[in-house]
Design a protein around this motif. Structure first.
Motif, mmCIF file in Angstrom:
data_model
loop_
_atom_site.group_PDB
_atom_site.id
_atom_site.type_symbol
_atom_site.label_atom_id
_atom_site.label_comp_id
_atom_site.label_asym_id
_atom_site.label_seq_id
_atom_site.Cartn_x
_atom_site.Cartn_y
_atom_site.Cartn_z
ATOM 1 N N ASN A 127 3.502 -28.838 14.527
ATOM 2 C CA ASN A 127 2.880 -28.752 13.215
ATOM 3 C C ASN A 127 3.286 -27.476 12.487
ATOM 4 O OD1 ASN A 127 1.384 -31.116 13.014
ATOM 5 N ND2 ASN A 127 -0.241 -30.289 14.298
ATOM 6 N N ASP A 143 -4.591 -24.354 -1.281
ATOM 7 C CA ASP A 143 -5.271 -25.249 -0.338
ATOM 8 C C ASP A 143 -4.399 -25.344 0.910
ATOM 9 O OD1 ASP A 143 -7.487 -25.988 -1.968
ATOM 10 O OD2 ASP A 143 -6.150 -27.304 -3.108
ATOM 11 N N LYS A 144 -5.023 -25.198 2.084
ATOM 12 C CA LYS A 144 -4.264 -25.240 3.338
ATOM 13 C C LYS A 144 -4.282 -26.637 3.928
ATOM 14 C CE LYS A 144 -5.703 -23.126 7.145
ATOM 15 N NZ LYS A 144 -5.971 -22.010 8.093
ATOM 16 N N ASP A 145 -3.134 -27.047 4.476
ATOM 17 C CA ASP A 145 -3.033 -28.345 5.140
ATOM 18 C C ASP A 145 -1.981 -28.231 6.236
ATOM 19 O OD1 ASP A 145 -3.486 -30.982 5.733
ATOM 20 O OD2 ASP A 145 -2.969 -31.748 3.748
ATOM 21 N N TYR A 146 -1.795 -29.294 6.988
ATOM 22 C CA TYR A 146 -0.836 -29.282 8.087
ATOM 23 C C TYR A 146 0.095 -30.475 7.966
ATOM 24 C CZ TYR A 146 -4.126 -25.960 9.993
ATOM 25 O OH TYR A 146 -4.944 -24.881 10.146
ATOM 26 N N ARG A 147 1.350 -30.264 8.380
ATOM 27 C CA ARG A 147 2.332 -31.344 8.354
ATOM 28 C C ARG A 147 3.129 -31.336 9.654
ATOM 29 N NH1 ARG A 147 -0.366 -32.732 4.913
ATOM 30 N NH2 ARG A 147 0.081 -33.382 2.797
ATOM 31 N N THR A 151 2.068 -25.174 9.046
ATOM 32 C CA THR A 151 0.990 -24.998 8.076
ATOM 33 C C THR A 151 1.594 -24.987 6.684
ATOM 34 O OG1 THR A 151 -0.181 -23.620 9.663
ATOM 35 C CG2 THR A 151 -0.907 -23.492 7.363
#
Ligand SMILES: [Zn+2]
Length: 67
Positions: free
Chosen positions: A43, A21-25, A45
């Protein structure tokens, strides 16, 4: 979802699963700014392994197999 980065399929270093699952921080921390690493204040990934939830970090967006 499977992802590619640097011309290779991304696989989990822990369980060798290849779906994520891809998200950003946000990367900005006071520690990095203090060290003059303000280039890191952006950011990243992250890909979260769907099996073991190990997080892999990327400075560039990995692309999916459909693209
Ligand atoms: Zn895993």
């Amino acid at each position: 979802m499977r992802y590619h980065a640097g011309g290779a399929v991304v696989s989990c270093p822990c369980c060798h699963n290849d779906t994520f699952d891809k998200d950003y921080r946000q990367l900005n921390t006071s520690g990095l700014s203090f060290l003059g690493l303000d280039w890191a204040n952006k950011n990243a990934t992250i890909l979260v392994c769907q099996r073991c939830t190990h997080i892999s970090w990327f400075m560039k967006d990995p692309f999916t197999e459909q693209e």
